[in-house]
Design a protein around this motif. Structure first.
Motif, PDB file in Angstrom:
ATOM      1  N   VAL A  50       0.883  -1.185   0.000  1.00  0.00           N
ATOM      2  CA  VAL A  50       0.000   0.000   0.000  1.00  0.00           C
ATOM      3  C   VAL A  50       0.913   1.225   0.000  1.00  0.00           C
ATOM      4  N   HIS A  51       2.007   1.113   0.762  1.00  0.00           N
ATOM      5  CA  HIS A  51       3.134   2.036   0.628  1.00  0.00           C
ATOM      6  C   HIS A  51       4.121   1.349  -0.319  1.00  0.00           C
ATOM      7  N   GLY A  52       4.315   1.947  -1.501  1.00  0.00           N
ATOM      8  CA  GLY A  52       4.984   1.236  -2.598  1.00  0.00           C
ATOM      9  C   GLY A  52       6.395   0.758  -2.321  1.00  0.00           C
ATOM     10  N   ASP A  53       7.069   1.347  -1.336  1.00  0.00           N
ATOM     11  CA  ASP A  53       8.453   0.942  -1.047  1.00  0.00           C
ATOM     12  C   ASP A  53       8.537  -0.031   0.135  1.00  0.00           C
ATOM     13  N   GLU A  54       7.378  -0.465   0.663  1.00  0.00           N
ATOM     14  CA  GLU A  54       7.379  -1.392   1.805  1.00  0.00           C
ATOM     15  C   GLU A  54       7.111  -2.790   1.254  1.00  0.00           C
ATOM     16  N   ILE A  55       8.194  -3.506   0.966  1.00  0.00           N
ATOM     17  CA  ILE A  55       8.066  -4.677   0.088  1.00  0.00           C
ATOM     18  C   ILE A  55       8.144  -6.030   0.795  1.00  0.00           C
ATOM     19  N   THR A 104       8.819   4.190  -4.164  1.00  0.00           N
ATOM     20  CA  THR A 104       8.425   5.264  -3.249  1.00  0.00           C
ATOM     21  C   THR A 104       7.152   4.883  -2.509  1.00  0.00           C
ATOM     22  N   ARG A 105       6.966   5.494  -1.358  1.00  0.00           N
ATOM     23  CA  ARG A 105       5.778   5.293  -0.533  1.00  0.00           C
ATOM     24  C   ARG A 105       4.524   5.828  -1.232  1.00  0.00           C
ATOM     25  N   TYR A 106       4.701   6.882  -2.018  1.00  0.00           N
ATOM     26  CA  TYR A 106       3.573   7.707  -2.464  1.00  0.00           C
ATOM     27  C   TYR A 106       3.068   7.354  -3.863  1.00  0.00           C
ATOM     28  N   PHE A 149       0.067  -5.539   5.014  1.00  0.00           N
ATOM     29  CA  PHE A 149       1.484  -5.664   5.372  1.00  0.00           C
ATOM     30  C   PHE A 149       2.258  -4.363   5.155  1.00  0.00           C
ATOM     31  N   HIS A 150       2.954  -3.955   6.207  1.00  0.00           N
ATOM     32  CA  HIS A 150       3.769  -2.734   6.143  1.00  0.00           C
ATOM     33  C   HIS A 150       5.154  -2.980   6.722  1.00  0.00           C
ATOM     34  N   THR A 151       6.030  -1.974   6.561  1.00  0.00           N
ATOM     35  CA  THR A 151       7.363  -2.000   7.189  1.00  0.00           C
ATOM     36  C   THR A 151       7.613  -0.611   7.774  1.00  0.00           C
ATOM     37  N   GLY A 152       8.712  -0.458   8.471  1.00  0.00           N
ATOM     38  CA  GLY A 152       9.117   0.870   8.917  1.00  0.00           C
ATOM     39  C   GLY A 152       9.401   1.737   7.696  1.00  0.00           C
TER      40      GLY A 152
HETATM   41 ZN    ZN Z   1       3.375   1.477   5.566  1.00  0.00          ZN
END
Ligand code: ZN
Length: 350
Positions: free
Chosen positions: A58-63, A100-102, A143-146
């Motif tokens: 959902v945040h493009g860089d949190e893989i 990127t996140r955005y 699913f997310h990351t820092g």
């Molecule tokens: Zn996130």
């Protein structure tokens, strides 16, 4: 007598019971005339059961979530799935491609749910995800990351005042469950408003595949599917003890600008006023301590040494019972760190 299930309808396709298929959902039209798609894999079990969605990036860089979902979809265990699994490894395709996140309109998708078909590019994608995925589901895991050079201890964030969500959160088996507030515009809030229990998994850092969070996440989904009766119960009970339940958390911030030297690690149990790190300058002439605002466990940590005064450096989840917390962390470290080393050995990395 078993009732024959209906096919699963999504994106104009009908997936018969006992089959799995990848479908493409039109996410946006690009300015070069190309259509952009969100790829969705559906496993439609032969027998009736819940419908669970899994969403990554959902945040493009949190893989890390992308890899967790890829590993899950390889599991033979899914052949015996009851109910339906909707896997969306990459929700924000724009961000994933651009690392990127955005989105291209510089918005954060996780602040725009439930979105609107008449809204901004980000709002439209949020709305498509709500209507095509969330509305078809009974449960979800996101699913997310820092972000921004910060790494997270594997943890579940969930509204645990809801008993169904709490049970799901505890079943996941991450070392920490944080009763995080529902933020307006987040997928978690939008799902909550639709009465769809949703867990948010946090683990590791953006733009990396972190082995332990990936393993905890993959195993966590299997545990939740077992808990919901979608997979058979495990033959062996998990060695993991009860997660630490934290009601709130605080970021300790840099007390000065300079070079950050951490004195604690992710997963470490700390006392109130304990030194979490030092901030010095490139000449080593000054030294400022960063003090823990509370007793707790370190669930997030800055990985970059460069800080301005006020930058968030250590995320401390407040805990009331230190002994229980220590047992939970020990059992997590024993299970996953040893297992991870074994796996690396088997894969020939050591
Ligand atoms: Zn996130």
């Amino acid at each position: 007598m078993k009732i024959e299930r209906s096919p699963f309808s999504i994106a104009g396709e009908e997936i018969p019971p006992g089959q799995r298929r990848t479908v493409n959902i039109a996410a946006a039209k690009m300015y070069n005339r190309n259509e952009l798609y969100m790829d969705v894999h559906v496993v439609h079990g032969r027998i009736q059961g819940p419908t669970v969605f899994l969403s990554g990036a959902v945040h493009g860089d949190e893989i890390n979530g992308v890899e967790i979902i890829r590993r899950l979809l390889k599991m033979k265990l899914l052949n015996s799935l009851r109910g339906t699994l909707i896997a969306v490894p990459v929700v924000n395709t724009f961000g994933f491609v651009n690392r990127t996140r955005y989105l291209p309109d510089r918005r954060d998708l996780n602040r725009f749910f439930p979105g609107s078909p008449k809204g901004s590019l980000t709002g439209q994608l949020a709305s498509i995800f709500m209507e095509e995925i969330v509305a078809r589901s009974t449960h979800g895991i996101d699913f997310h990351t820092g972000a921004n050079f910060r790494s997270n201890l594997p943890q579940i964030r969930a509204a645990i005042s809801d008993p169904a969500i709490k049970e799901m959160a505890m079943a996941f088996g991450a070392p920490v469950v944080l009763d995080a507030e529902l933020r307006d515009g987040s997928l978690r809030k939008a799902a909550y408003d639709r009465k769809i229990p949703l867990l948010l998994f946090e683990g590791g850092q953006s733009m990396q595949f972190d082995p332990i969070p990936i393993r905890v996440g993959t195993q966590g989904v299997v545990s939740v599917l077992r808990h919901l009766g979608m997979l058979p119960k495990a033959k062996q009970k998990s060695k993991c003890t009860q997660p630490i339940l934290a009601k709130n958390s605080t970021w300790a911030r840099a007390s000065a600008s300079g070079i950050f030297l951490p004195r604690v690690k992710l997963g470490e149990i700390v006392e109130k006023n304990q030194i979490l790190g030092l901030v010095t300058d490139p000449l080593g002439e000054s030294e400022h301590q960063i003090i823990s605002p509370t007793s707790g466990v370190i669930i997030g940590q800055l990985q970059s040494p460069l800080v301005h005064k006020g930058d968030a450096v250590s995320h401390v989840a407040a805990i009331s019972d230190m002994d229980v917390a220590e047992t939970a962390i020990d059992s997590f470290q024993n299970e996953f760190e040893i297992e991870s080393k074994m796996q690396e050995y088997e894969e020939g990395h050591l």
